[in-house]
Write an enzyme that holds these catalytic residues in place. Structure first.
Site, PDB file in Angstrom:
ATOM      1  N   GLY A 199     -15.803   4.743  -6.087  1.00  0.00           N
ATOM      2  CA  GLY A 199     -16.009   6.189  -6.185  1.00  0.00           C
ATOM      3  C   GLY A 199     -15.788   6.720  -7.594  1.00  0.00           C
ATOM      4  O   GLY A 199     -16.639   7.405  -8.158  1.00  0.00           O
ATOM      5  N   ALA A 200     -14.646   6.394  -8.178  1.00  0.00           N
ATOM      6  CA  ALA A 200     -14.318   6.900  -9.493  1.00  0.00           C
ATOM      7  C   ALA A 200     -13.071   6.194 -10.007  1.00  0.00           C
ATOM      8  O   ALA A 200     -12.424   5.467  -9.261  1.00  0.00           O
ATOM      9  CB  ALA A 200     -14.065   8.410  -9.446  1.00  0.00           C
ATOM     10  N   MET A 201     -12.758   6.413 -11.285  1.00  0.00           N
ATOM     11  CA  MET A 201     -11.636   5.696 -11.898  1.00  0.00           C
ATOM     12  C   MET A 201     -10.821   6.612 -12.802  1.00  0.00           C
ATOM     13  O   MET A 201     -11.377   7.327 -13.632  1.00  0.00           O
ATOM     14  CB  MET A 201     -12.213   4.505 -12.687  1.00  0.00           C
ATOM     15  CG  MET A 201     -11.156   3.653 -13.332  1.00  0.00           C
ATOM     16  SD  MET A 201     -10.039   2.924 -12.101  1.00  0.00           S
ATOM     17  CE  MET A 201      -8.523   2.929 -13.036  1.00  0.00           C
TER      18      MET A 201
ATOM     19  N   ASN B 160      -8.916   6.453 -15.451  1.00  0.00           N
ATOM     20  CA  ASN B 160      -8.518   6.106 -16.823  1.00  0.00           C
ATOM     21  C   ASN B 160      -7.876   7.295 -17.530  1.00  0.00           C
ATOM     22  O   ASN B 160      -8.353   8.409 -17.449  1.00  0.00           O
ATOM     23  CB  ASN B 160      -9.748   5.679 -17.621  1.00  0.00           C
ATOM     24  CG  ASN B 160     -10.642   4.760 -16.830  1.00  0.00           C
ATOM     25  OD1 ASN B 160     -10.230   3.698 -16.414  1.00  0.00           O
ATOM     26  ND2 ASN B 160     -11.859   5.213 -16.563  1.00  0.00           N
TER      27      ASN B 160
ATOM     28  N   HIS C 146      -8.555  13.691  -6.529  1.00  0.00           N
ATOM     29  CA  HIS C 146      -7.891  12.383  -6.412  1.00  0.00           C
ATOM     30  C   HIS C 146      -7.663  11.759  -7.794  1.00  0.00           C
ATOM     31  O   HIS C 146      -6.551  11.367  -8.137  1.00  0.00           O
ATOM     32  CB  HIS C 146      -8.736  11.470  -5.525  1.00  0.00           C
ATOM     33  CG  HIS C 146      -8.186  10.088  -5.354  1.00  0.00           C
ATOM     34  ND1 HIS C 146      -7.452   9.727  -4.249  1.00  0.00           N
ATOM     35  CD2 HIS C 146      -8.253   8.980  -6.140  1.00  0.00           C
ATOM     36  CE1 HIS C 146      -7.100   8.459  -4.368  1.00  0.00           C
ATOM     37  NE2 HIS C 146      -7.576   7.977  -5.502  1.00  0.00           N
ATOM     38  N   GLU C 147      -8.726  11.673  -8.570  1.00  0.00           N
ATOM     39  CA  GLU C 147      -8.593  11.024  -9.886  1.00  0.00           C
ATOM     40  C   GLU C 147      -7.679  11.831 -10.795  1.00  0.00           C
ATOM     41  O   GLU C 147      -6.870  11.279 -11.527  1.00  0.00           O
ATOM     42  CB  GLU C 147      -9.955  10.822 -10.548  1.00  0.00           C
ATOM     43  CG  GLU C 147     -10.980  10.064  -9.707  1.00  0.00           C
ATOM     44  CD  GLU C 147     -10.472   8.772  -9.105  1.00  0.00           C
ATOM     45  OE1 GLU C 147      -9.634   8.113  -9.730  1.00  0.00           O
ATOM     46  OE2 GLU C 147     -10.918   8.420  -7.983  1.00  0.00           O
TER      47      GLU C 147
ATOM     48  N   HIS D 249      -4.088  11.233 -10.031  1.00  0.00           N
ATOM     49  CA  HIS D 249      -3.597   9.942 -10.506  1.00  0.00           C
ATOM     50  C   HIS D 249      -2.896  10.066 -11.857  1.00  0.00           C
ATOM     51  O   HIS D 249      -2.119   9.190 -12.223  1.00  0.00           O
ATOM     52  CB  HIS D 249      -4.755   8.951 -10.664  1.00  0.00           C
ATOM     53  CG  HIS D 249      -5.022   8.094  -9.452  1.00  0.00           C
ATOM     54  ND1 HIS D 249      -4.034   7.487  -8.731  1.00  0.00           N
ATOM     55  CD2 HIS D 249      -6.191   7.716  -8.878  1.00  0.00           C
ATOM     56  CE1 HIS D 249      -4.582   6.763  -7.745  1.00  0.00           C
ATOM     57  NE2 HIS D 249      -5.889   6.902  -7.802  1.00  0.00           N
TER      58      HIS D 249
ATOM     59  N   GLU E  85      -2.220   4.584  -4.677  1.00  0.00           N
ATOM     60  CA  GLU E  85      -3.373   5.014  -3.874  1.00  0.00           C
ATOM     61  C   GLU E  85      -2.959   5.787  -2.614  1.00  0.00           C
ATOM     62  O   GLU E  85      -3.528   6.821  -2.301  1.00  0.00           O
ATOM     63  CB  GLU E  85      -4.267   3.823  -3.533  1.00  0.00           C
ATOM     64  CG  GLU E  85      -4.919   3.157  -4.748  1.00  0.00           C
ATOM     65  CD  GLU E  85      -5.721   4.113  -5.628  1.00  0.00           C
ATOM     66  OE1 GLU E  85      -6.029   5.247  -5.203  1.00  0.00           O
ATOM     67  OE2 GLU E  85      -6.036   3.722  -6.775  1.00  0.00           O
TER      68      GLU E  85
HETATM   69  N1  TRP Z   1      -8.384   3.484  -8.811  1.00  0.00           N
HETATM   70  C1  TRP Z   1      -9.666   3.870  -8.288  1.00  0.00           C
HETATM   71  C2  TRP Z   1      -9.398   5.027  -7.330  1.00  0.00           C
HETATM   72  O1  TRP Z   1      -8.983   4.873  -6.249  1.00  0.00           O
HETATM   73  C3  TRP Z   1     -10.350   2.770  -7.556  1.00  0.00           C
HETATM   74  C4  TRP Z   1     -11.367   2.015  -8.333  1.00  0.00           C
HETATM   75  C5  TRP Z   1     -12.363   2.508  -9.063  1.00  0.00           C
HETATM   76  C6  TRP Z   1     -11.548   0.620  -8.380  1.00  0.00           C
HETATM   77  N2  TRP Z   1     -13.138   1.512  -9.553  1.00  0.00           N
HETATM   78  C7  TRP Z   1     -12.668   0.352  -9.153  1.00  0.00           C
HETATM   79  C8  TRP Z   1     -10.886  -0.434  -7.824  1.00  0.00           C
HETATM   80  C9  TRP Z   1     -13.126  -0.937  -9.366  1.00  0.00           C
HETATM   81  C10 TRP Z   1     -11.325  -1.722  -8.055  1.00  0.00           C
HETATM   82  C11 TRP Z   1     -12.440  -1.981  -8.826  1.00  0.00           C
HETATM   83  O2  TRP Z   1      -9.457   6.130  -7.674  1.00  0.00           O
HETATM   84 ZN    ZN Z   2      -7.216   6.198  -6.322  1.00  0.00          ZN
END
Ligand code: TRP
Ligand code: ZN
Length: 880
Positions: free
Chosen positions: A267-269, A271, A303-304, A307, A326
């Protein structure tokens, strides 16, 4: 047996890192064909670790090593060893500066892990272990370092160069290149590193934090998508405000950036300072995105963003602790969405998701605790258990502590562990320390897998006026865990009197009753008894109000009890749940006996609910929605694929026929009038209207078809267009084909809308669907290299079309196995996720079992299978 078994990693083997990294300086010369990465690492021996053999082993995969230097002295191949997974320096001092230079090839990276190309841009995905595909490093989350990142690229092709933190320098270089330098002041694990290079445009806004600092907000997209960022930006601002108010968490950098990417595995990350998103969770306009899309964007943006504190400032010690970030962050985004929209509807949807995905996972061959004990490939453990059940486990603690204590506990957590890499146990300890409660038994929720089953019996004694609830808990065995100890389970309940109102509750031995309403019982034993007194008639118990724990409930309700709860329960969640239980009962009754009639009182209740002027439309739509075919399958000893589908169609048709006039009125009264608004009220209206249209279409009358076609043609918004398109496609014939053609012509250049065109065909219950899906695989717009596209066609068919995927001839299984084998060399994460569609093969009849088993064995026999797919396939076949 089939090949060298990849080794599995265990929690109990955790050791602190022998070396720490204080500072990293990276220099990228970016080019899609060959990018050069120079890394300067300042390392020192970790005083908290035991001394090893004097070597230093860094992770690294698929890197062409060009140079190694230690403390400015170039090393020769006799000083180090390189293999497919690592670089080992043979003799190292206690402190050193290590310089490496490697080449990588983003354009060949189809796994979308590390640095890769998406369209014309370059981007990174490092969680969980992607950073090792960028440079040699201690790629584990308990190594937190400060990063400086220099990006050099062609100025015309890549005018925008982004990385974590603040931009500290930018200059033009000879040969049409330019350089940008970023500095991230916060130490972070390598999985939070990110860079982006591309020809992107940004929507900009700002946010003033509670303490008065100004934060620049930027959402970067391809220029033609600039008109689809409003909702994402507003969602971000709401999330930032909410986190300050609800959790006291302020943002900590001067800029917060989001980039939308069209090739993305998840879905998204999150960073640090530079969230990278699947564009599906950024881009929305009323004519391109549905209510569900708008909701998804609001939730994922939040959510992101959340984090930043739960994940980034405080991160995980190791990947077994994944739910630390998570589970807690999902809990936070669930609460945020509940506050932004309708709390009741949000809870229903979260529980629906949990029951549809997590419960089956918890009962299948890959069942694992919220904190897993071992894994072969960590990417396989980004699961409903870690995310959704993990959120339920946090929710239970929040409810056990109450809002004030829970806030004190999270404050303590943020203060005590800021800047650290910690464990779920550290989290629970903060809950204990702030509240004085003993959560020793509660911790089992983190290390025992399986869904507890509560069997409840109620016994009313008219002479004494006592009502006794006897509650047994039982958790079935899961792989590697045969015997389970009892859980500490909060159980919120109420008792309804004959007038439908909550009764005052008094347990035997208590001096007086508590006020009418909900009371939380805490279960700790295998069997417990609660005796309520002073009752003048047999009450109807309302159990598990608001779904206080991720458990299954068995109570022998009569139809009348369920109708009574559906009409009167003061708890909205349980009104919905009573309706679902009743619908499930009717449907399973039809599966067992297609001639079984539907009792009249059911239609009366349905009609009463439909016509109740006081009801919340969104909630009503939830109440009147039939449980899905796969959920019904989960309730059977052996899934009766075709029987379920027949029953499902039959009941839908009956509802349409029997309530035709009322449904028609509801449809007409709730049609769109003004411009689209994404509000709980307006989306509830649309949900109810489209549900009514669905039932009407089951009857197959000309009026409904006409309404459906006009709704499709009017094109007020994508929610209505998709609802109509789905029904027209299921209806088939010239009308269905025409609608698909029109839709394609209008939207073939909008990739996210085109995904909907693929998935609506893949999920159609028409008998020729698989044939159609096979044709669509050859469509010019189909590509195995875009995960969204794969999910929209292959994923949708295999996971959201039970009756066609599980066709008795096994053609669906062959199709899936072929796709898995085709995808595995390109993108193992996506291949392995698809493969999970067959993991519950043992739940089906012997014929289907044999067919699925054969396909899984065929996959396992493949010479070069990824660890990802190997783990899923081999665990699927492990004997029970
Ligand atoms: N940390 C991310 C989230 O839950 C999850 C995620 C995004 C992820 N891209 C990924 C996990 C690639 C494993 C591989 O918001
Ligand atoms: Zn997450």
């Amino acid at each position: 047996m089939y090949r060298n078994t990849p080794h599995s990693i265990s929690l109990h083997d955790y050791r602190p890192p022998e070396f720490l990294i204080d500072r990293v300086d990276l220099r990228f010369e970016l080019d899609p064909e060959r990018t050069s990465v120079e890394a300067r690492l300042r390392l020192r021996r970790n005083p908290a670790a035991t001394r090893g053999d004097g070597t230093l082993r860094l992770h690294g995969e698929q890197l062409d090593l060009e140079q190694v230097a230690m403390d400015d002295h170039p090393l020769t191949p006799t000083d180090y060893r390189v293999d497919a997974e690592s670089l080992t320096l043979l003799r190292v001092p206690d402190r050193l500066t290590l310089l490496t230079r490697v080449r990588i090839h983003p354009n060949l990276n189809t796994a979308l892990e590390g640095l890769y190309q998406s369209g014309d841009m370059l981007c990174t995905q490092c969680e969980a272990e992607g950073f090792r595909r960028i440079t040699y490093f201690l790629d584990r989350p308990d190594v937190m370092a400060r990063y400086g990142t220099t990006l050099v690229a062609d100025r015309r092709r890549f005018p925008v160069l982004l990385s974590n933190g603040n931009r500290v320098e930018s200059q033009d270089l000879p040969d049409g290149r330019h350089l940008v330098r970023w500095e991230d002041p916060f130490p972070k694990p390598s999985y939070l590193f990110a860079l982006i290079a591309g020809d992107l445009s940004a929507v900009e806004d700002r946010f003033i934090t509670a303490s008065g600092r100004e934060v620049e907000l930027k959402i970067y997209v391809e220029p033609h998508n600039l008109d689809k960022c409003d909702h994402a930006m507003r969602s971000l601002q709401k999330a930032m405000r909410w986190d300050e108010e609800r959790f006291g968490r302020e943002y900590d950098l001067d800029v917060f950036m989001i980039v939308a990417v069209s090739h993305f595995n998840m879905g998204a990350m999150e960073n640090k300072g530079l969230n990278v998103f699947n564009d599906k969770y950024v881009l929305a306009r009323p004519d391109t995105a549905t209510d569900a899309d708008f909701e998804g964007i609001e939730g994922v943006i939040a959510h992101e963003y959340f984090h930043n504190w739960t994940g980034n400032r405080i991160t995980c010690r190791d990947w077994f602790q994944l739910s630390l970030k998570e589970g807690f962050t999902v809990y936070r985004d669930q609460e945020f969405s509940a506050d932004m929209g309708s709390r009741g509807v949000k809870r229903i949807n979260d529980v629906r998701l949990l029951r549809a995905h997590q419960f089956p996972e918890d009962g299948g061959p890959m069942a694992h605790p919220v904190r897993p004990e071992s894994y072969i490939e960590i990417n396989n453990f980004y699961t409903a258990t870690v995310y959704q059940k993990g959120a339920e486990v946090v929710r239970m603690q929040a409810n056990l502590l109450g809002p004030e204590r829970f806030r004190q506990a999270t404050d303590l957590y943020f203060e005590r562990h800021d800047g650290q890499a910690v464990t779920t146990d550290d989290f629970v300890r903060c809950m204990e320390d702030a509240s004085g409660r003993d959560l020793g038994q509660f911790r089992r929720w983190y290390d025992q897998a399986g869904t507890p089953e509560l069997t409840v019996a109620g016994d009313y004694d008219a002479t004494s006026g006592a009502y006794t609830l006897t509650i047994r808990q039982y958790t079935p065995p899961t792989p590697g865990q045969v015997v389970k100890a009892p859980f500490h389970i909060p159980l919120a309940i109420g008792l309804l009197g004959p007038d439908g109102r909550d009764l005052p509750l008094r347990l035997a031995g208590e001096p007086s009753a508590t006020a009418p309403g909900t009371r939380v019982l805490e279960l700790r034993e295998v069997e417990e008894r609660f005796c309520f007194i002073d009752l003048t008639a047999r009450p109807v118990p309302s159990l598990l109000r608001g779904f206080p724990a991720p458990v299954k409930l068995r109570f022998d309700y009569s139809d009348d009890d369920l109708l009574f709860l559906m009409a009167h329960d003061s708890d909205g969640f349980n009104r919905w749940d009573a309706a679902q239980t009743l619908l499930q009962r009717l449907l399973l009754g039809l599966v067992a006996d297609p001639e079984a009639g539907i009792p009249e009182h059911f239609f009366d209740a349905f009609r009463r609910a439909l016509l109740d002027p006081s009801s919340d439309r969104a909630l009503l739509a939830e109440v009147l929605t039939l449980p899905s075919e796969s959920y019904l399958g989960d309730q059977m000893e052996v899934v009766d694929v075709d029987g379920i589908h027949r029953a499902y169609m039959a009941l839908g048709r009956l509802v349409g026929e029997r309530l035709r006039e009322d449904l028609l009125r509801v449809y007409r009264d709730n049609r769109e009038t003004g411009p689209y608004a994404f509000t709980p009220e307006a989306s509830g209206r649309r949900a109810l209207k489209n549900l009514a249209l669905g039932y009407l279409m089951r009857v197959g009358d000309a009026q409904a078809l006409q309404d459906c076609q006009s709704q499709f043609a009017a094109g007020h918004n994508m929610t209505d267009v998709m609802a109509a398109l789905r029904l027209l496609v299921d209806h088939g014939g010239a009308e269905g084909a025409q609608a698909l053609d029109d839709f394609y012509r209008r939207w073939s250049r909008e990739s996210l809308v085109l995904d909907k065109w693929f998935s609506v065909q893949a999920t159609s219950s028409r008998p020729d669907t698989l044939e159609r899906v096979r044709q669509l695989m050859g469509h010019t717009d189909f590509s195995l290299r875009n995960p969204n596209r794969v999910r929209s066609l292959v994923g949708a068919f295999c996971t959201a079309n039970q009756v066609r995927f599980h066709a008795v001839d096994g053609d669906g299984y062959r199709f899936l196995a072929d796709r898995v084998l085709e995808l595995d060399p390109l993108n193992p994460q996506i291949a392995s996720r698809l493969l999970k569609a067959m993991i519950r093969w043992r739940c089906f009849d012997p014929g289907r079992q044999a067919l699925m088993r054969a396909e899984i064995e065929r996959i396992l026999a493949s010479e070069e299978l990824s660890n990802d797919a190997f783990e899923v396939a081999s665990k699927a076949l492990e004997s029970r």
